[in-house]
Structure formats: structure tokens, C-alpha cells
Design a protein around this motif. Structure first.
Motif, PDB file in Angstrom:
ATOM      1  N   ASN A 524     -37.165  18.958  -6.854  1.00 18.52           N
ATOM      2  CA  ASN A 524     -37.412  18.906  -5.408  1.00 18.52           C
ATOM      3  C   ASN A 524     -37.435  17.469  -4.902  1.00 18.52           C
ATOM      4  N   GLN A 525     -38.029  16.580  -5.693  1.00 20.75           N
ATOM      5  CA  GLN A 525     -38.054  15.158  -5.322  1.00 20.75           C
ATOM      6  C   GLN A 525     -36.638  14.593  -5.230  1.00 20.75           C
ATOM      7  N   LEU A 526     -35.826  14.880  -6.211  1.00 18.20           N
ATOM      8  CA  LEU A 526     -34.453  14.366  -6.249  1.00 18.20           C
ATOM      9  C   LEU A 526     -33.625  14.895  -5.088  1.00 18.20           C
ATOM     10  N   VAL A 527     -33.746  16.197  -4.830  1.00 14.48           N
ATOM     11  CA  VAL A 527     -32.986  16.816  -3.743  1.00 14.48           C
ATOM     12  C   VAL A 527     -33.353  16.185  -2.404  1.00 14.48           C
ATOM     13  N   LYS A 528     -34.650  15.976  -2.183  1.00 13.29           N
ATOM     14  CA  LYS A 528     -35.115  15.389  -0.929  1.00 13.29           C
ATOM     15  C   LYS A 528     -34.699  13.930  -0.806  1.00 13.29           C
ATOM     16  N   PHE A 529     -34.839  13.167  -1.895  1.00 13.23           N
ATOM     17  CA  PHE A 529     -34.536  11.731  -1.864  1.00 13.23           C
ATOM     18  C   PHE A 529     -33.054  11.479  -1.573  1.00 13.23           C
ATOM     19  N   PHE A 530     -32.173  12.268  -2.181  1.00 13.88           N
ATOM     20  CA  PHE A 530     -30.738  12.036  -2.014  1.00 13.88           C
ATOM     21  C   PHE A 530     -30.142  12.801  -0.834  1.00 13.88           C
ATOM     22  N   GLY A 531     -30.994  13.474  -0.080  1.00 16.08           N
ATOM     23  CA  GLY A 531     -30.569  14.059   1.187  1.00 16.08           C
ATOM     24  C   GLY A 531     -29.746  15.320   1.104  1.00 16.08           C
ATOM     25  N   PHE A 532     -29.997  16.154   0.080  1.00 14.08           N
ATOM     26  CA  PHE A 532     -29.264  17.428  -0.030  1.00 14.08           C
ATOM     27  C   PHE A 532     -30.104  18.556   0.564  1.00 14.08           C
ATOM     28  N   LYS A 533     -29.439  19.569   1.091  1.00 14.12           N
ATOM     29  CA  LYS A 533     -30.137  20.704   1.695  1.00 14.12           C
ATOM     30  C   LYS A 533     -30.728  21.640   0.646  1.00 14.12           C
ATOM     31  N   THR A 534     -30.009  21.849  -0.458  1.00 15.24           N
ATOM     32  CA  THR A 534     -30.461  22.796  -1.474  1.00 15.24           C
ATOM     33  C   THR A 534     -30.285  22.232  -2.873  1.00 15.24           C
ATOM     34  N   ASN A 535     -30.997  22.825  -3.850  1.00 17.81           N
ATOM     35  CA  ASN A 535     -30.813  22.456  -5.251  1.00 17.81           C
ATOM     36  C   ASN A 535     -29.372  22.700  -5.683  1.00 17.81           C
ATOM     37  N   HIS A 536     -28.809  23.789  -5.171  1.00 16.54           N
ATOM     38  CA  HIS A 536     -27.441  24.173  -5.507  1.00 16.54           C
ATOM     39  C   HIS A 536     -26.459  23.064  -5.113  1.00 16.54           C
ATOM     40  N   ASP A 537     -26.598  22.549  -3.886  1.00 14.82           N
ATOM     41  CA  ASP A 537     -25.711  21.472  -3.413  1.00 14.82           C
ATOM     42  C   ASP A 537     -25.882  20.215  -4.262  1.00 14.82           C
ATOM     43  N   PHE A 538     -27.117  19.928  -4.641  1.00 15.39           N
ATOM     44  CA  PHE A 538     -27.415  18.743  -5.456  1.00 15.39           C
ATOM     45  C   PHE A 538     -26.719  18.828  -6.816  1.00 15.39           C
ATOM     46  N   MET A 539     -26.829  19.969  -7.468  1.00 13.68           N
ATOM     47  CA  MET A 539     -26.208  20.155  -8.791  1.00 13.68           C
ATOM     48  C   MET A 539     -24.686  20.092  -8.700  1.00 13.68           C
ATOM     49  N   ARG A 540     -24.127  20.667  -7.633  1.00 10.53           N
ATOM     50  CA  ARG A 540     -22.668  20.622  -7.468  1.00 10.53           C
ATOM     51  C   ARG A 540     -22.183  19.193  -7.281  1.00 10.53           C
TER      52      ARG A 540
END
Length: 735
Positions: A524-540
């Protein structure tokens, strides 16, 4: 809570008896010996002296409701004994006066299946099913199992709309919104044009009563002139058609209030400028083998007498719509140079047009049956896709409800019906989802065309594919049919899921090297810090190398260092939430079942004490208070009904509320001063701002004020309207 009464009034007993007799008369045409026995048995279950006291939310007896729905099905929709029996048994099963097993043993499997479907619909509605709620897909899936469930529900909704004046204003708005958003388009798609038209008019009556009354009044005032014009148009046609020896009926039909309102809006004109307020309909009494020839014969007579508009010819006789609709439409220039629409059809075609799918069981083998079966199969296929969420489904499903169609052919000559505007890519997905996913273009005639090429009536289309082709996100801007959109979204999600899984594996391996573990908190920290809407988008993004893993490592190093420094400085203040200023607790009451609710007055409509209001659960948390006339109210109630809560004013306290008025008038010297003086004399009103824009002798002002309640505002509006030179005063933020 449902109102109840242990007494059946004398007027209700008379109504029950009349409905009972009328239903027996209406079903006499299909009541063979066995059918008659089953219908009477169902009536006996419903009309039970000991169990007929249950009432609905409008205090109507369920007994009367069921009889009216059954009668509507038999007389106006034209269904047979199975649907009528199901309409009679539905409430007794729902009220647990008879079990589903008893229905199965006393009637038949079809009746039991449809009745069970109806009960499921009621159970889903009891869960506050919204059209954007996941339960809604289950509701639609129940519909798609047997089309008669849909038809019975449509009859029930139409009966409800006819009696909607018995319900509260809040229920009127909610029910009307749902019927207008879903059930009227569904009636249209099933060919029930009479039901669809009445639904649309009734929805408008309860959601836009002022315009409805205005158009109804205008129609009444112009009826004499309209009747005279229709008579003069029809007279010469009657004479020529009679000379040809044709059996026919010809009449003028005034268009619905809703359709006239659409013309006023779309053409941005006044009522007086809408000329096509009616259509002329010619209905032939033809033998099946002569239907097409005689319709074209009438067309020839009409176009010989009056100049046709070639671009307005619609031939649904040669190739009917997928809902079975057959008719020949043309627009001609009549007396006084007015354009008049003429519809030509046979009695069989007219019954299919009015009663839609139900009429197909009377006229076996009509061309439209296959198209309807294909459409229902498509609906079931979409519904049963577990990857499809409720929001995507309803948006895709509604795409196909009102639209016109285009007819194209496969290389083997098979006819396919698609939504008008469909592309080569739509056609590829219509053939098969795998063909669609591998499509690189098409061939029409001897010409290669791209996937975005829009198809025309009569095109023979050959799809070209490539084993290396993969679906792309921008294809969603190319396809227009619900089937193609659904299949394409499913394929894209599958690809994205694989990419996200790959990204997760890559991240876990790297974190292990850096002595870290992938926890939910870290993710959750990583997703928020890098500005992604979802975990799914972050992993992609990791898998597609759009996010460098080195940046993640740098983030972790900074967080580790920061955590060590902060350990010594933590205090309770970090865990105390800031409180927002809220309206006084005694001004509003939101849903009796909720306490300590955080709420705000919505800025889109600025509710004032005394307005009719409702609460809406915001996605960011808390409740936003809106007016029922808020421009956004319709979408909130229909698409997110499960987030709507009751709200009502309790006492005004010492609160003040902001309101904005739009004032239009003559740009005369002193008019602004006169308006300001009127406002300054009101002790309970304070001006916040007044902006004026003048143009060609008129001015438009935006006045923002503070008032204590709606009565003060209405009084002010009335006084400003009386200022000389003011044309109109309206409140901004109302639909």
C-alpha cells in the motif's frame, strides 16, 4: 414498513370481482379445457378468503395487484396461459401461502421455473438492488433464463407506473428513474412499443411534470387543427387505395409526449416549430403470401400522391429488426409543405409491432424470432462471464437496447445483425471471440479495409487474422456492440492479470535480495508513493518496465532510515484525527439507523432548510446532502441507489445557507439598483456577490446570497420577479 389492514373495503371487493370477470373474458380465446382448469386453479389459490389481506407499500391489496398484472399480460401484451398463471401465483409463493413444490405438482415445470424466477427477482429487490450493484447482474441473469420473466416484470412495472401517484414522492422519483433507465429501453428492445411509449410518458410525468403538462396542454389546444390536417392528408389516399381493391385501415396517430419533448430538446426549438407531431399509419388486411407486395403497392400510391424524402425510407419488411419489427416507413411532403411520416404494415405486422415478442408465439415462423433468440443468447453469454463487473455489464447491455441495426453477410452468405455504426472488429467478435482477438483487418468486395472500418447494409465481410496479433486497449474506442466490448474487456483483463502476476514475482524476488518481505502494508505504501490507483496497476508497471525497480530500492532505504529517526519522536498526536466543522446536529436527521454521521451540504445544488433532500454516501467517506432536484440526482439514484439514504430537516436552529440565483432581464438603467434595494429590505437575506453580464440590450446576473430557509428564498424570488424589466429568476443547481 408495509401498511396493513384487516378489512377489505366494499369498493375493493367490487374491484376484485370486476377484475376476476374481465380476466376470464380476456383469457377465453386460449382457454381450452385443460387451460381453463389451470387458470381457475391459479385464481382460487390467489383469491383465498383467509390469505388475501396482504398489501403493498401503497396500501393496495396484493390480490388486486396480481389480477391487474395478469390482465395486462393477457390483454395488452398478449401472452398465453403460462404467463398469466405465473402472474397469479407469484404473490402467494412470495407470501409463502403456497410452496414452489406445490406449484410444480399442481401445475407444471414451466410455471414453477418462471414463478421461481419471479421470486428471485423480488428477493434481489428486497436487498436494495441498484442497477450498479452486483446483485443486479443476478437479476438480469434471472431475466435471461426465460424471456417470460422479463415480460411479466415489464407488465408489473407498467402497472406500478400507472398507480405511482399512490406512492411517496421519494418512491416516485426512485421508481421512475429505474423504469426510464432500464425497463423502457428493455421494452423497446423486445418490440413492446406500446408498453415502452406509455412507460416513457409516465416517467416524464413524474420526473418532469411541468414540461409534461405543458406539452399535454399544447396537444389538446392544437387537436382540432391537427385532426383537420390528417383528414385532408388521408382523404385522397383512401380513395386511391379503395379503387385498387385493398382491404385497409388508415389513421393518424399523435406521437407521445416523451418523443415530442425529445424533438424539442434535440432540435433546440419551440413546440410550435415541431411539425411532425403525428404519423399516418396504413394497416392492411393481407394474406401472408401477399403482405410484402401489397405494402409496396401502398408505398407506390403514397409517393405518387406526395413527394417522398428518399433519405427517410426505412425498409424493415425485407429484413425485419432483430426484435421482429416489420414495417415500411417513408416521409413525404404533405399539404402546406409539411413533412409527414407514413408507416405501412399489415395487421400481423402491427400486432408484432405493438406486442413485440409475445406476438411471435401467435405467428409462428416470423423472421424476427431467430434474431431475438440470438440476442437473448448473447445476453446470457455476457451475464455468465465471471470477470465482468456490474457497472461494465449494465453500460454494455444498455448499448444494444435502443439502437438501430445494420445488416451484413459472412462470405458464405449468412446474415448477421449488428448495431448501427458497427466496425469490422465488431463483426470479427460477432463471429467468434478468438477471431476478434486475432483480427488485423477485413475484406469487403475486392478491397482491404482496416479494423475500424464502419460497416454498411449489405456488406459481405471477410475477416483477416494473424497469429501474432493481440488485443489492444485502444480497440475499446473502435468496437460499439456489447458483445465485442465484453469479450474485448475480458481478453484485456486476462492479459493484464498475467502481466500483474509477472510483476509480483519480479518484485518478491528483488525484495528478498534486499532483505524485505512483501506485506500488504508495504504494498500500500509503494502504490501510494508512486502514484498508482491500484495494486494491479503497480504490478503491471513493474512487469512492463514502466517502473524501475531501483526507484523502489531507494524508497525502501529512505523509509528504513526515517523509521529509525521517528521511533524516538512518536506521540499520541500522530493518531488524533482532525474534526471537520459540521452543520448543527439538530438541523438534520440522516437515516434513523445511523448515528454520529459526518455530513456536508453538497455544493452542486446547495440545499437550503426546507428543500426536499436525500443523503448520498460519498466515496471519500461521510454523507453529502443533495436536493431531489439536483442535476446529479438522477444518476446517483439510478446508478448508485444502494448509496442513497433518507435525510430530513428537523429544526432550522441559527444556520444560514448559501443559494445562487440566475436573473435575466432588460439592460435598463437602474434595474440592478432596484434589485439590490429589494434584497436589502429582506431582514433574513444577505448578499454575498452579484455578477452582471450585459449583451445586446439584455443582462444576465448571478446572485449569491445567504438565507435561513426555503420560504425566505421563495419570497425573495417572487419579489425580484416583480421588479420591472426582470424576465426570469431561477435557482442554479436544479435539474
Amino acid at each position: 414498513m408495509k401498511p396493513t389492514s384487516n378489512i377489505i373495503e366494499k369498493s375493493e371487493r367490487e374491484q376484485i370481482l370486476n377484475l376476476y370477470k374481465e380476466l376470464l373474458r380476456a383469457t377465453s380465446s386460449f382457454r381450452h379445457t385443460q387451460d381453463a382448469r389451470l387458470i381457475r386453479k391459479a385464481l382460487n389459490v390467489l383469491v383465498n378468503e383467509e390469505k388475501q389481506l396482504s398489501r403493498n407499500n401503497a396500501n393496495e391489496l396484493y390480490l388486486i395487484e396480481s389480477l391487474e398484472v395478469a390482465l395486462l399480460l393477457a390483454k395488452e401484451i398478449g401472452l398465453g396461459r403460462t404467463a398469466v398463471i405465473c402472474a397469479l401465483l407469484y404473490q402467494p409463493v412470495l407470501q409463502k401461502e403456497i410452496t414452489e413444490e406445490e406449484v410444480r405438482s399442481n401445475f407444471d415445470e414451466q410455471v414453477a421455473t418462471i414463478t421461481t424466477g419471479m421470486v428471485k427477482v423480488a428477493e434481489l429487490y428486497a436487498k436494495n438492488t441498484s442497477i450498479q450493484n452486483e446483485n443486479f447482474r443476478k437479476l438480469m441473469l434471472t431475466f435471461a433464463q426465460d424471456i417470460r420473466v422479463v415480460l411479466i416484470i415489464l407488465a408489473d412495472r407498467l402497472r406500478l407506473m400507472r398507480n405511482l401517484n399512490l406512492y411517496s414522492r421519494e418512491d416516485q422519483q426512485r421508481i421512475s428513474s429505474e423504469v426510464g433507465y432500464l425497463y423502457a429501453p428493455m421494452a423497446h428492445r423486445l418490440g413492446l412499443y406500446a408498453v415502452k411509449s406509455e412507460m416513457e410518458d409516465l416517467v416524464m410525468k413524474f420526473t418532469n411534470r411541468e414540461m409534461y403538462s405543458f406539452i399535454a396542454k399544447k396537444l389538446n389546444e392544437t387537436k382540432r387543427d391537427r385532426d383537420q390536417y390528417i383528414y385532408s392528408f388521408i382523404k385522397p389516399l383512401k380513395e386511391e387505395l379503395s379503387d385498387l381493391g385493398l382491404k385497409f385501415e388508415i389513421k393518424g396517430r399523435t406521437k407521445t409526449i416523451h418523443s415530442i419533448w425529445n424533438k424539442i430538446k434535440n432540435q433546440e426549438t419551440e413546440f410550435e416549430q415541431v411539425f411532425d407531431l403525428f404519423a399516418i399509419r396504413v394497416i392492411l388486411d393481407s394474406e401472408p403470401k401477399n403482405e410484402k407486395a401489397e405494402c409496396w403497392q401502398v408505398y407506390s400510391v403514397v409517393t405518387d400522391k406526395y413527394q417522398p424524402n428518399p433519405s427517410r425510407l426505412r425498409d424493415w419488411i425485407s429484413v425485419p429488426k432483430s426484435n421482429g419489427y416489420e414495417s415500411l416507413h417513408t416521409t413525404v411532403l404533405g399539404p402546406e409543405n409539411k413533412w409527414v411520416e407514413v408507416q405501412i404494415r399489415t395487421e400481423r405486422m402491427n400486432e408484432v409491432a405493438e406486442k413485440g415478442l409475445a406476438a411471435h408465439w401467435k405467428y409462428k415462423g416470423v423472421k424476427g424470432e431467430k434474431g431475438m433468440d440470438e440476442w437473448l443468447a448473447n445476453v446470457r453469454e455476457i451475464l455468465e462471464n465471471p470477470e465482468l463487473n456490474a457497472i461494465d455489464f449494465i453500460e454494455d447491455f444498455k448499448l444494444d437496447l435502443y439502437d438501430e441495426e445494420v445488416f451484413v453477410f459472412t462470405p458464405k452468405g449468412d446474415l448477421r445483425r449488428l448495431k448501427k455504426g458497427a466496425t469490422v472488429l465488431d463483426f470479427a467478435f460477432e463471429i467468434h471471440s478468438e477471431v476478434g482477438k486475432k483480427c488485423v483487418g477485413g475484406r469487403i468486395g475486392n478491397k482491404n479495409v482496416p479494423i475500424k472500418h464502419v460497416l454498411k447494409n449489405g456488406d459481405h465481410v471477410e475477416i483477416m487474422t494473424s497469429s501474432t496479433q493481440e488485443p489492444k486497449k485502444d480497440w475499446l474506442n473502435i468496437v460499439v456492440t456489447s458483445k465485442a466490448k465484453s469479450k474485448l474487456k475480458q481478453s484485456l483483463r486476462e492479459m493484464q492479470y498475467k502481466e500483474a502476476e509477472l510483476g509480483r514475482e519480479m518484485l518478491i524476488r528483488r525484495l528478498k535480495n534486499w532483505k524485505h518481505e512483501l506485506t500488504d502494508q508495504l504494498l500500500n505504501q509503494l502504490v501510494k508513493f508512486f502514484g498508482f490507483k491500484t495494486n494491479h496497476d503497480f504490478m503491471r508497471a513493474i512487469a512492463m518496465e514502466e517502473l524501475d525497480l531501483v526507484r523502489i530500492k531507494e524508497f525502501l532505504e529512505k523509509e528504513d532510515k526515517k523509521e529509525q529517526e521517528d521511533d524516538r519522536e512518536r506521540s499520541a498526536k500522530n493518531f488524533v484525527a482532525e474534526e471537520e466543522d459540521l452543520p448543527d446536529d439538530d438541523v438534520l436527521m440522516i437515516d434513523r439507523n445511523l448515528t454520529n454521521v459526518d455530513y456536508k451540504l453538497a455544493k452542486c445544488c446547495n440545499p437550503i432548510f426546507g428543500d426536499d433532500i436525500f443523503g448520498f454516501v460519498a466515496s471519500s467517506g461521510g454523507i453529502r446532502i443533495h436536493r431531489h432536484t439536483c442535476p446529479n440526482a438522477y444518476d446517483m439514484k439510478t446508478k448508485f441507489g444502494y448509496r442513497v439514504v433518507r435525510a430530513e430537516w428537523t429544526s432550522a436552529a441559527d444556520s444560514v445557507y448559501q443559494a445562487t440565483l440566475k436573473i435575466i432581464g432588460n439592460d435598463d438603467i437602474g434595474i440592478v439598483t432596484n434589485i439590490s434595494q429589494v434584497i436589502s429590505k429582506e431582514p433574513k437575506v444577505k448578499i454575498r456577490s452579484l455578477a452582471i453580464d450585459s449583451h445586446e440590450g439584455t443582462f444576465e446576473g448571478t446572485l449569491t446570497i445567504f438565507v435561513d430557509n426555503i420560504e425566505s428564498l421563495n419570497l425573495l424570488v417572487k419579489k425580484v420577479k416583480n421588479v420591472k424589466g426582470v424576465h426570469s429568476v431561477s435557482r442554479i443547481g436544479a435539474s
